[in-house]
Design an enzyme around this catalytic site. Structure first.
Site: not given
Ligand code: FNR
Length: 365
Positions: A23-24, A26, A60, A102, A186, A234, A332-333
């Protein structure tokens, strides 16, 4: 035969080797506030590719400087950005993963300090800038706010052009998937939702008006993105604000097919982010999966569906694909904790041949 987590996914003429996507996320790690990718981005994304994910998505990446959340975000608004990103796409590909980017604009949620510097809105004397949004209503921060200008027609055209130019650069940099970020409060989500869009022109009002910008941005990206490469979008499937007029899952089901018509190949289904006080019904494992599930069941087009949110075990990721609830598990996490999620999943699911570790690591697996 039912697909499983390690069944390849064909989108246009691009083969995604398995159904796991990073997952994207930052990283707030551009060193000189210039949006240029650094060694951190290469090592971070590169190690998740070595870890076997089918798609490795950048954070992003801002299509214009004022579209960054923080000054340390990645950007893709000049040729220097293309050059800095190219080695990342090349390395991800060398590991057998599909490199994805992204493309984003933070709208009224731009111009903030990065989380470990406090995450507060940045004022001009701290390197902040005026943000843009569908209406001149700033995000209600607890401590101060960011000056927010309502976008005029010219600004709308500039944003569409910025997404188009960013997609051209992303292709040049070697990415094989472009994802339009229209979630999490956003800019594009701000247009979609009646909570943040109070416009009375062609870009506001009913569903048609509010969804116009994301449809036009998707079409602009598709126009320059090679025919053999997929476009993802997304979305936040719901604002999680059931007690007022807001963006709903019904709207998202409709939008998925409209985005397919605009040239999208996969809808990446997240939720929330447009209001500081959402009513989230459940925060545990797979908390956003019901929304992906509904879009999968109710889509009329051939758009593929990605589910994200609280996916952290191989069994859970495999089950959502096997049960036909989504086409892709977006993690993601858990990828922050375990860059080798997919390699571990292949072992746990007794499919070691499905995700081979890098040759250098074979004695360890
Ligand atoms: C994110 N998330 C996020 N989503 C996105 O669309 N673009 C981004 O740049 C980010 N940045 C971001 C940074 C960090 C450190 C985290 C933890 C989360 C949201 C992420 O992609 C995801 O949708 C959520 O974290 C939920 O999924 P998980 O972590 O439960 O698998």
């Amino acid at each position: 035969m039912t697909a499983d987590l390690f069944a390849p996914l064909e989108l246009r003429e691009t083969t995604i080797p398995n159904r796991v996507m990073v997952s994207p996320m930052c990283q707030y790690s551009c060193e000189d506030r210039d949006g240029l990718a650094t060694d951190w981005h290469l090592v971070h994304l590169g190690s998740r590719a070595s870890g076997g994910a089918g798609v490795v998505m950048t954070e992003a990446t801002a299509v214009e400087a004022r579209g960054r959340i923080s000054p340390e975000d990645l950007g893709i608004w000049s040729d220097a950005h293309t050059e800095a990103l190219a080695p990342i796409a090349e390395f991800v590909k060398s590991q057998g993963s599909v490199p994805a980017i992204q493309l984003a604009h933070a709208g009224r949620k731009a111009s903030k300090a990065r989380p470990w510097d406090g995450g507060e809105p940045l004022q001009p004397d701290e390197g902040g800038w005026e943000t843009i949004a569908p209406s001149d209503q700033p995000w209600p921060y607890e401590n101060g706010e960011t000056a927010t200008a309502k976008m005029e027609q010219d600004d709308i055209e500039d944003v569409i052009d910025s997404f188009r130019a960013a997609a051209e650069r992303a292709d040049e940099a070697g990415f094989d998937v472009a994802e339009v970020h229209a979630a999490h409060g956003y800019l594009l989500h701000e247009f979609l939702s009646p909570v943040t869009n109070h416009r009375t022109d062609d870009y506001g009002g009913d569903y048609e008006g509010r969804s116009r910008l994301v449809r036009e941005v998707t079409a602009a990206v598709r126009e320059v993105w090679p025919d053999d490469k997929p476009v993802f979008v997304r979305i936040s499937a719901t604002d999680w604000l059931p007690d007022r007029e807001s963006w709903t899952v019904d709207d998202s089901v409709r939008l998925a097919d409209d985005l397919a018509a605009a040239g999208a190949d996969l809808i990446d289904v997240s939720a929330g982010g447009n209001d500081p006080d959402p009513q989230i019904p459940y925060r545990g494992p797979g908390y956003q999966l019901p929304y992906a599930d509904r879009i999968t069941r109710e889509r009329d087009s051939g758009i593929a569906v990605g589910a994200v949110g609280g996916i952290s075990s191989p069994e859970q990721a495999d089950a959502l694909v096997r049960n036909g609830r989504a086409d892709m598990a977006i993690v993601g996490r858990e990828h922050l904790r375990d860059p080798y999620f997919s390699l571990h999943a292949a072992h746990e699911l007794d499919r070691p041949e499905a995700a081979e570790p890098p040759i250098q690591y074979r004695r360890g697996f």
